[in-house]
Design an enzyme around this catalytic site. Structure first.
Site, PDB file in Angstrom:
ATOM      1  CG  ASP A   1      -2.212  -1.325   0.969  1.00 55.15           C
ATOM      2  OD1 ASP A   1      -3.179  -1.815   1.591  1.00 55.15           O
ATOM      3  OD2 ASP A   1      -1.019  -1.519   1.307  1.00 55.15           O
TER       4      ASP A   1
ATOM      5  N   GLY B   1      -6.523 -12.182   8.454  1.00 59.15           N
ATOM      6  CA  GLY B   1      -5.376 -11.356   8.101  1.00 59.15           C
ATOM      7  C   GLY B   1      -5.568  -9.874   8.348  1.00 59.15           C
ATOM      8  CD  GLN B   2      -9.745  -6.019  10.938  1.00 63.87           C
ATOM      9  OE1 GLN B   2     -10.516  -6.928  11.246  1.00 63.87           O
ATOM     10  NE2 GLN B   2     -10.053  -4.735  11.055  1.00 63.87           N
TER      11      GLN B   2
ATOM     12  CG  HIS C   1      -8.913  -1.670   5.855  1.00 65.13           C
ATOM     13  ND1 HIS C   1      -8.814  -1.870   7.214  1.00 65.13           N
ATOM     14  CD2 HIS C   1      -8.173  -2.638   5.276  1.00 65.13           C
ATOM     15  CE1 HIS C   1      -8.043  -2.915   7.452  1.00 65.13           C
ATOM     16  NE2 HIS C   1      -7.642  -3.409   6.288  1.00 65.13           N
TER      17      HIS C   1
HETATM   18  P1  AMP Z   1      -5.485  -5.639   6.469  1.00 66.76           P
HETATM   19  O1  AMP Z   1      -4.306  -6.582   6.595  1.00 66.76           O
HETATM   20  O2  AMP Z   1      -6.645  -6.212   5.720  1.00 66.76           O
HETATM   21  O3  AMP Z   1      -5.870  -5.088   7.816  1.00 66.76           O
HETATM   22  O4  AMP Z   1      -4.991  -4.448   5.569  1.00 66.76           O
HETATM   23  C1  AMP Z   1      -4.284  -3.353   6.084  1.00 66.76           C
HETATM   24  C2  AMP Z   1      -3.639  -2.688   4.912  1.00 66.76           C
HETATM   25  O5  AMP Z   1      -3.248  -1.377   5.305  1.00 66.76           O
HETATM   26  C3  AMP Z   1      -2.363  -3.386   4.414  1.00 66.76           C
HETATM   27  O6  AMP Z   1      -2.550  -3.745   3.052  1.00 66.76           O
HETATM   28  C4  AMP Z   1      -1.281  -2.341   4.622  1.00 66.76           C
HETATM   29  O7  AMP Z   1      -0.327  -2.363   3.585  1.00 66.76           O
HETATM   30  C5  AMP Z   1      -2.084  -1.052   4.621  1.00 66.76           C
HETATM   31  N1  AMP Z   1      -1.492   0.053   5.340  1.00 66.76           N
HETATM   32  C6  AMP Z   1      -1.010   0.055   6.600  1.00 66.76           C
HETATM   33  N2  AMP Z   1      -0.578   1.285   6.936  1.00 66.76           N
HETATM   34  C7  AMP Z   1      -0.823   2.072   5.861  1.00 66.76           C
HETATM   35  C8  AMP Z   1      -0.608   3.458   5.581  1.00 66.76           C
HETATM   36  N3  AMP Z   1      -0.051   4.279   6.484  1.00 66.76           N
HETATM   37  N4  AMP Z   1      -0.954   3.936   4.368  1.00 66.76           N
HETATM   38  C9  AMP Z   1      -1.509   3.122   3.450  1.00 66.76           C
HETATM   39  N5  AMP Z   1      -1.753   1.808   3.654  1.00 66.76           N
HETATM   40  C10 AMP Z   1      -1.404   1.289   4.841  1.00 66.76           C
END
Ligand code: AMP
Length: 114
Positions: free
Chosen positions: A30, A93-94, A100
């Site tokens: 992440d 919080g998505q 993922h």
């Molecule tokens: P969620 O809030 O459950 O949708 O989680 C999305 C996650 O994706 C968050 O923890 C972000 O930090 C992570 N994220 C967003 N863009 C990237 C990226 N380019 N590379 C790695 N992680 C990412």
């Protein structure tokens, strides 16, 4: 989905620190880690939310957990413990609408989550 950020990571168009991949899944660190170990496991195929998982995706959904297990073992946290989380839609919080599984580890977790 051509412009989905996680589809672009899966296609190798955006850099990511990949820790595991196979024909169906890819796991990468992440960008904004919330624990010493914070890895995301995604299917290569675009599925927006848990609500969009179909019965025919059952094996794929199970493979997310098998990948999580492999990542936890490779990261050396399988025995200490780790948390898997999948947020669905806004109130959970998505923020990225490509499913993922978060794998969080390396510190004591609180319960209930915020
Ligand atoms: P969620 O809030 O459950 O949708 O989680 C999305 C996650 O994706 C968050 O923890 C972000 O930090 C992570 N994220 C967003 N863009 C990237 C990226 N380019 N590379 C790695 N992680 C990412």
């Amino acid at each position: 989905m051509t412009d989905c950020i996680f589809c672009r990571i899966a296609r190798g168009e955006i850099p990511a620190e990949v820790v595991y991949e196979d024909d169906e899944l890819i796991a990468f660190r992440d960008l904004n880690p919330q624990a010493p170990v914070h890895v995301l496991v995604i299917p290569r195929r675009h599925i927006a939310t848990i609500n969009d998982i179909e019965p025919g995706d059952a094996e794929l959904a199970g493979r997310l957990y098998l990948a999580a297990r492999k990542v936890a073992e490779a990261e050396g946290v399988a025995e200490r413990g780790y948390r898997t989380v999948m947020n669905c839609n806004s109130e959970a919080g998505q923020s990225v609408y490509h499913i993922h599984m978060h794998i969080l580890a390396g510190r004591a977790m609180q319960w209930p989550p915020g």
